[in-house]
Design a protein around this motif. Sequence first.
Motif, mmCIF file in Angstrom:
data_model
loop_
_atom_site.group_PDB
_atom_site.id
_atom_site.type_symbol
_atom_site.label_atom_id
_atom_site.label_comp_id
_atom_site.label_asym_id
_atom_site.label_seq_id
_atom_site.Cartn_x
_atom_site.Cartn_y
_atom_site.Cartn_z
ATOM 1 N N GLU A 174 0.824 -1.203 0.000
ATOM 2 C CA GLU A 174 0.000 0.000 0.000
ATOM 3 C C GLU A 174 0.867 1.266 0.000
ATOM 4 O O GLU A 174 0.509 2.280 -0.611
ATOM 5 C CB GLU A 174 -0.913 -0.007 1.232
ATOM 6 N N PHE A 175 1.999 1.209 0.659
ATOM 7 C CA PHE A 175 2.912 2.355 0.647
ATOM 8 C C PHE A 175 3.430 2.610 -0.768
ATOM 9 O O PHE A 175 3.544 3.764 -1.204
ATOM 10 C CB PHE A 175 4.061 2.094 1.618
ATOM 11 N N LEU A 176 3.729 1.544 -1.501
ATOM 12 C CA LEU A 176 4.201 1.723 -2.879
ATOM 13 C C LEU A 176 3.103 2.266 -3.777
ATOM 14 O O LEU A 176 3.367 3.043 -4.706
ATOM 15 C CB LEU A 176 4.720 0.390 -3.422
ATOM 16 N N GLN B 243 0.600 4.232 -2.780
ATOM 17 C CA GLN B 243 0.356 5.626 -2.396
ATOM 18 C C GLN B 243 1.501 6.560 -2.799
ATOM 19 O O GLN B 243 1.303 7.775 -2.870
ATOM 20 C CB GLN B 243 0.150 5.717 -0.876
ATOM 21 N N ASN B 244 2.667 6.028 -3.083
ATOM 22 C CA ASN B 244 3.827 6.830 -3.486
ATOM 23 C C ASN B 244 4.324 6.350 -4.841
ATOM 24 O O ASN B 244 5.329 5.630 -4.930
ATOM 25 C CB ASN B 244 4.940 6.734 -2.442
ATOM 26 N N PRO B 245 3.630 6.682 -5.912
ATOM 27 C CA PRO B 245 4.061 6.215 -7.240
ATOM 28 C C PRO B 245 5.365 6.843 -7.684
ATOM 29 O O PRO B 245 6.058 6.289 -8.545
ATOM 30 C CB PRO B 245 2.895 6.619 -8.146
ATOM 31 N N GLU B 246 5.739 8.013 -7.141
ATOM 32 C CA GLU B 246 6.990 8.633 -7.554
ATOM 33 C C GLU B 246 8.181 7.802 -7.090
ATOM 34 O O GLU B 246 9.168 7.633 -7.813
ATOM 35 C CB GLU B 246 7.108 10.055 -6.970
ATOM 36 N N ALA B 247 8.082 7.242 -5.867
ATOM 37 C CA ALA B 247 9.183 6.417 -5.365
ATOM 38 C C ALA B 247 9.289 5.105 -6.111
ATOM 39 O O ALA B 247 10.384 4.547 -6.282
ATOM 40 C CB ALA B 247 8.999 6.150 -3.876
ATOM 41 N N ALA B 248 8.147 4.594 -6.586
ATOM 42 C CA ALA B 248 8.159 3.330 -7.318
ATOM 43 C C ALA B 248 8.314 3.516 -8.812
ATOM 44 O O ALA B 248 8.262 2.540 -9.564
ATOM 45 C CB ALA B 248 6.866 2.554 -7.038
#
Length: 805
Positions: A457-459, A461-466
């Motif tokens: 879920e963290f990935l 919610q943070n598509p920029e990091a992934a």
Amino acid sequence: MAQPLAFILDVPETPGDQGQEPSPYDESEVHDSFHQLIQEQSQWVAQEGLELQQREQEATGSGQQTLRRPEGTQSTATLRILASMPSRTIGRSRGAIISQYYSRTVQLRRRSSRPLLGNFVLSARPSLRLYDLELDPTAREEEEKQSLLVKELQSLAVAQRDHMLRGMPLSLAEKRSLREKSRTPTGKWRGQRGGGGVFSCCGRLRYACVLALHSLGLALLSGLQALTPWRYALKRIGGQFGSSVLSYFLFLKTLLAFNALLLLLLVAFIMGPQVAFPPTLPGPAPVCTGLELLTGAGCFTHTVMFYGHYSNATLSQPCGSPLDGSQCTPRAGGLPYNMPLAYLYTVGAGFFITCITLVYSMAHSFGESYRVGSTSGIHAITVFCSWDYKVTQKRASRLQQDNIRTRLKELLAEWQLRQSPRSVCGRLRQAAALGLAWLLCLGTALGCAVAVHVFSEFLIQNPEAAGQEAALLVLPLVVGLLNLGAPYLCRVLAALEPHDSPVLEVYVAICRNLILKLAILGMLCYHWLGRRVAVLQGQCWEDFVGQELYRFLVMDFVLMLLDTLFGELVWRIISEKKLKRRRKPEFDIARNVLELIYGQTLTWLGVLFSPLLPAVQIIKLLLVFYVKKTSLLANCQAPRRPWLASHMSTVFLTLLCFPAFLGAAVFLCYAVWQVKPSSTCGPFRTLDSMYEAGRVWVRYLEAAGPRVSWLPWVHRYLVENTFFVFLVSALLLAVIYLNIQVVRGQRRVICLLKEQISNEGEDKIFLINKLHSIYERKEREERSRVGTTEETAAPPALLTEERGD
């Protein structure tokens, strides 16, 4: 005492036995001929017994005092009866055997038509054992009979001669001697009687061709056996580490066969046609950087490895991938190769064939491991019947010695476990420790599943990091570390549990690791089909799922290599160099087997989105085999408590079938029936579901004409109709149930037969004891009669002496 003995040895002679030699193909007459042999030998033993009796009477009459036999020994009469039994008398006279087969050979040569030897019942011939052949006094007559037999064998054809020699109850050396003597010399070919030189040459040429073909067949058979993959390696592992460690490598070999079968179908019907008719790429191909080997993205995206590369066009005409999402129209007439239909049905057929093969393997393994009957007497069979006398090489003989020694250790360890049950207090302590360990393991599995869900879920919610390519490896790395660390925690808890049986310890470890893997995989399936499909609307989510599964598979292999390096090699070096111990780590069967099942489950989950994933799994399994074999032989030791892994293969296949294969099948069925495909890539881009490709094809067939009207009927009643699916499932379950019931019935029959054999043995012992008591009583009566005669004869002798004085 001669009368009862003669009564026992009296064998009635049938009228058919007199005058004419029985045919070797008549079962009853063959029995009569063997009874004749038994009668001759029994009469000879009876005559010898009478002579012994006379000598005993003479010794008794001369005044020698007879000692009482110790308890447990048998009398001379009983020994004579035992020696006259058919199992001990038949086969003593080799001359009788040769004479009998000489007569049979004469009759065989005079026959115009000979029945097949396969029709002759082998059970009608009792076993002949060559005991005490030197007791036969007629050696010269035996040689004459043997020479006559050789002459008669020379007059037969080669095939008839070989069949006759095989059926003779003689030793291999004597058969070989008769074969050498019966061979005709060069230039005197008697195979074709009455023929000239041309026929003699043709006969020799035909015989040479037959021998050459036979030698060629034997050479090819030995070559095929030598080409069996890992044949020597598996024997070496089984000899040094036992059947428990060997079961892991056999299971790996089974997985390799499953993936090869699935890959063959995918290459033949999906990848092959698509490579023959490649679609037009939407843009320039990206440049490979080398990181694609770990991520599967980049230049691997637009290849046959992933779902998005396959077109929704018919492959019999040149048609590129349309940009507006419309479907190519096929030519008028004919049935072109429908790529969406081939993609869907090839994956379905692959899963169906895998299911059938898996169920058959389970049934076969069940019949092999859970053998009918008990294991009583297996120790004697292992000691006296395990050695293969055809082994001549030193290395092969050493391997066979290791196998037999390890097998005996396992059998003795299993027997010792049965002889030492635990007390009631010990069982209560064991149950408490097991309950506490299970609670901790279940909590660990639940915590790992929650951790995977939170991180995924963290990935999202943070598509920029992934978004970066290297960041795609974060989730597979986290899941791999959890899969690697949690089993070690379960292993520490298992060390605190008082397990009596190492088999139970392995089963408990397998169950705990299985729960952990299922919890993580269930959370990942929800992440892929529940969350990623909703997030990646307007993109090719099938490619992302396929690449994600590829990354999980590669990361699992990398972490397995690191675990083998640091968990086994480094621990062995530290133990030997620093701790000065000669103890090596043991091979963890439960964890390694669950790693194989986990990798195979990932492969089945990704077949729909990455058709080339079975090839990646095959390469991984090959590397795993050689890495694990090298590490096992160099860094591990045999189990300190050897145990017999007779049921491990069946357990492994069961775990592979029901949790792994069934879960993957449910996952793919949900993706095919319920999830909407991407509208920008893949063969199902214009459809509401993947399953709708079959309905589109049926409508096209109905419009094609009456020539193919039976195909829509097949699809409607055999594919769309759920009754057929339930029927096939019921048949599979019925096969499994019937197999179990057949095995149970065979066990009952075997138990009844063993009980009957035991009763017959007790009957024989009872009869022998009765005969022993009868002859003991007769001997006592005889001795008392002789003593009475001496007492009555003594006074006249004394009177005579007195008169002489």
